[in-house]
Design a protein around this motif. Structure first.
Motif, short mmCIF file in Angstrom:
data_model
loop_
_atom_site.label_atom_id
_atom_site.label_comp_id
_atom_site.label_asym_id
_atom_site.label_seq_id
_atom_site.Cartn_x
_atom_site.Cartn_y
_atom_site.Cartn_z
N ARG A 91 0.83 -1.20 0.00
CA ARG A 91 0.00 0.00 0.00
C ARG A 91 0.87 1.25 0.00
O ARG A 91 0.56 2.23 -0.67
CB ARG A 91 -0.92 0.00 1.23
CG ARG A 91 -2.16 -0.87 1.09
CD ARG A 91 -3.07 -0.76 2.31
NE ARG A 91 -3.56 0.59 2.54
CZ ARG A 91 -4.60 1.15 1.92
NH1 ARG A 91 -5.26 0.46 1.01
NH2 ARG A 91 -4.98 2.37 2.19
N PHE A 92 1.96 1.22 0.76
CA PHE A 92 2.84 2.37 0.88
C PHE A 92 4.29 1.90 1.04
O PHE A 92 4.53 0.72 1.31
CB PHE A 92 2.47 3.24 2.09
CG PHE A 92 1.08 3.81 2.05
CD1 PHE A 92 0.80 4.95 1.31
CD2 PHE A 92 0.05 3.19 2.73
CE1 PHE A 92 -0.49 5.46 1.26
CE2 PHE A 92 -1.25 3.70 2.69
CZ PHE A 92 -1.51 4.84 1.96
N THR A 93 5.21 2.83 0.90
CA THR A 93 6.59 2.61 1.30
C THR A 93 6.88 3.52 2.48
O THR A 93 6.55 4.71 2.46
CB THR A 93 7.57 2.91 0.16
OG1 THR A 93 7.34 1.99 -0.92
CG2 THR A 93 9.01 2.78 0.62
N ILE A 94 7.48 2.95 3.52
CA ILE A 94 7.79 3.71 4.73
C ILE A 94 9.24 4.17 4.66
O ILE A 94 10.15 3.36 4.46
CB ILE A 94 7.57 2.85 5.99
CG1 ILE A 94 6.08 2.54 6.16
CG2 ILE A 94 8.11 3.55 7.23
CD1 ILE A 94 5.77 1.60 7.31
N LEU A 95 9.47 5.47 4.82
CA LEU A 95 10.81 6.02 4.97
C LEU A 95 11.09 6.08 6.47
O LEU A 95 10.54 6.92 7.18
CB LEU A 95 10.90 7.41 4.34
CG LEU A 95 12.19 8.20 4.58
CD1 LEU A 95 13.42 7.40 4.18
CD2 LEU A 95 12.14 9.53 3.84
N PHE A 96 11.91 5.15 6.95
CA PHE A 96 12.08 4.93 8.39
C PHE A 96 13.40 5.52 8.88
O PHE A 96 14.47 5.16 8.42
CB PHE A 96 12.05 3.42 8.66
CG PHE A 96 11.76 3.05 10.10
CD1 PHE A 96 12.68 3.32 11.10
CD2 PHE A 96 10.57 2.43 10.44
CE1 PHE A 96 12.40 2.98 12.42
CE2 PHE A 96 10.29 2.09 11.76
CZ PHE A 96 11.21 2.36 12.74
N GLU A 162 2.69 10.80 -2.32
CA GLU A 162 1.41 10.30 -1.79
C GLU A 162 1.44 8.81 -1.48
O GLU A 162 0.50 8.27 -0.90
CB GLU A 162 0.28 10.62 -2.77
CG GLU A 162 0.39 9.98 -4.12
CD GLU A 162 1.09 10.86 -5.14
OE1 GLU A 162 0.86 10.66 -6.34
OE2 GLU A 162 1.87 11.75 -4.72
N HIS A 163 2.55 8.13 -1.83
CA HIS A 163 2.70 6.72 -1.51
C HIS A 163 3.79 6.49 -0.45
O HIS A 163 4.21 5.36 -0.24
CB HIS A 163 3.04 5.91 -2.76
CG HIS A 163 1.92 5.87 -3.76
ND1 HIS A 163 1.93 6.60 -4.91
CD2 HIS A 163 0.75 5.19 -3.74
CE1 HIS A 163 0.80 6.37 -5.59
NE2 HIS A 163 0.07 5.53 -4.89
N CYS A 185 3.26 14.27 2.34
CA CYS A 185 3.39 12.85 2.02
C CYS A 185 2.09 12.16 2.43
O CYS A 185 1.15 12.82 2.88
CB CYS A 185 4.59 12.23 2.74
SG CYS A 185 4.49 12.38 4.55
N ALA A 186 2.03 10.83 2.30
CA ALA A 186 0.80 10.13 2.65
C ALA A 186 0.48 10.27 4.13
O ALA A 186 -0.67 10.44 4.52
CB ALA A 186 0.93 8.65 2.28
N SER A 282 -4.11 0.65 6.83
CA SER A 282 -5.07 -0.06 5.98
C SER A 282 -6.44 0.61 5.86
O SER A 282 -7.13 0.43 4.86
CB SER A 282 -5.27 -1.48 6.51
OG SER A 282 -4.04 -2.20 6.48
N HIS A 283 -6.83 1.37 6.89
CA HIS A 283 -8.20 1.89 6.91
C HIS A 283 -8.33 3.41 7.01
O HIS A 283 -9.36 3.97 6.66
CB HIS A 283 -8.98 1.24 8.06
CG HIS A 283 -9.01 -0.25 7.98
ND1 HIS A 283 -9.69 -0.93 7.00
CD2 HIS A 283 -8.42 -1.20 8.76
CE1 HIS A 283 -9.55 -2.24 7.17
NE2 HIS A 283 -8.78 -2.43 8.21
N GLU A 284 -7.29 4.10 7.51
CA GLU A 284 -7.42 5.54 7.72
C GLU A 284 -6.75 6.37 6.63
O GLU A 284 -6.97 7.57 6.55
CB GLU A 284 -6.85 5.90 9.09
CG GLU A 284 -7.61 5.27 10.24
CD GLU A 284 -7.00 5.58 11.60
OE1 GLU A 284 -6.35 6.63 11.74
OE2 GLU A 284 -7.16 4.76 12.53
N LEU A 285 -5.93 5.73 5.79
CA LEU A 285 -5.22 6.45 4.74
C LEU A 285 -5.75 6.02 3.37
O LEU A 285 -5.75 4.85 3.05
CB LEU A 285 -3.72 6.17 4.80
CG LEU A 285 -3.01 6.59 6.09
CD1 LEU A 285 -1.53 6.23 5.98
CD2 LEU A 285 -3.18 8.08 6.35
N PRO A 286 -6.19 6.99 2.58
CA PRO A 286 -6.64 6.63 1.22
C PRO A 286 -5.44 6.32 0.35
O PRO A 286 -4.39 6.96 0.45
CB PRO A 286 -7.35 7.91 0.75
CG PRO A 286 -6.69 9.01 1.52
CD PRO A 286 -6.33 8.42 2.85
#
Length: 289
Positions: A91-96, A162-163, A185-186, A282-286
């Motif tokens: 769904r996304f890529t996390i920049l950690f 946005e991803h 960002c997302a 999963s549910h709060e981010l479009p």
């Protein structure tokens, strides 16, 4: 984060230091590197070699799937970067941005476990002076380091803002807030954030001084992306009040996660940590195409 001696406290009051001095005393404890990058015969690609201290928990297959490289920052340092493919359809890529006394080698198993459970790939990097990264850790380098990581994620992998979810833990929340105050960002995740360096060293500090380091409390109001704040209520390193104050200043804060009884280094061991992240991602981010 470290405590300060009586002499150092006196120096702060009698002769306020520059922000880099505060940053160095409060924050940076780079460990002995737990990994190296091994070049192939052509020298064009590198593989990740982990020391026993990294406590790798998976098979060689997962290790081979981790992409590593170095990129140069605007301040001239070369930082180590790691792209962990945890999902075929993320769904996304996390920049950690990780915590203080670890490097990306030690974090690699955690990244795989986290990303696979919340269906996200994870991109991480080591601060200047950590792991294979050159230079020395400093506040200015932190901001330059995350900028270089952000640009690599955008250009090398073609991932649009946005991803991307920007995630910071402990000292990693400092560059995370700085980046998120400049780029949308997302979403943003702040795990055990600090208001500023002086407020950690001197809990009664009520304002941001000109010589303060890591003034995230002054930047968080500029973050226009959704923000999830996570903090343990018994944090012995960065007091819970820091998380509360950051949350209250966020223009687009979502429901925070206050982990009852958790300290600074064990929030991830509580079941609600993973459940809250799953719900958020999963549910709060479009998701946008």
């Amino acid at each position: 984060m470290n405590g300060l001696s009586f002499g150092e406290l006196c120096c702060l009051f009698c002769c306020p230091p520059c922000p880099s001095r505060i940053a160095a005393k409060l924050a940076f404890l780079p460990p002995e590197p737990t990994y190296s990058f091994v070049a192939d015969e052509a020298g064009s690609r590198h593989s990740l070699h982990l020391a026993d201290r990294a406590e790798w928990q998976y098979s060689q297959r997962e290790l081979d799937a981790i992409e590593v490289f170095q990129t140069r920052t605007k301040r001239g340092n070369r930082i180590g970067c790691m792209f962990v493919r945890c999902s075929t359809n993320p769904r996304f890529t996390i920049l950690f941005s990780h915590g203080n006394a670890v490097d990306i080698g030690q974090m690699s198993s955690f990244y795989i476990g986290l990303g696979s459970r919340i269906n996200c790939n994870i991109f991480s990097y080591d601060y200047s002076g950590y792991g294979v990264s050159s230079g020395k850790p400093s506040e200015r380098n932190l901001y330059s380091d995350i900028d270089a990581a952000w640009q690599s994620l955008r250009t090398r992998y073609g991932i649009s803002p946005e991803h991307i979810i920007i995630y910071g833990q402990s000292i990693g929340t400092v560059p995370t807030v700085d980046l998120a105050s400049r780029f949308e960002c997302a979403a943003v995740i702040l795990h055990s954030p600090l208001m500023s360096g002086m407020r950690v060293a001197f809990p009664d500090t009520k304002r941001t001084w000109c010589f303060d380091a890591f003034p995230s409390i002054e930047k968080i109001g500029k973050v226009m992306s959704p923000v999830l704040v996570i903090h343990g209520t018994e944090d012995e390193v960065i007091d819970f009040s820091h998380g509360l104050a950051i949350y209250e200043r966020c223009p687009r804060a979502v429901e925070p996660l206050w982990v009852e009884g958790a300290g600074h280094n064990d929030v991830e061991l509580y079941g609600q940590y993973l459940e809250r992240l799953k719900q958020f991602v999963s549910h709060e981010l479009p998701i946008t195409d």
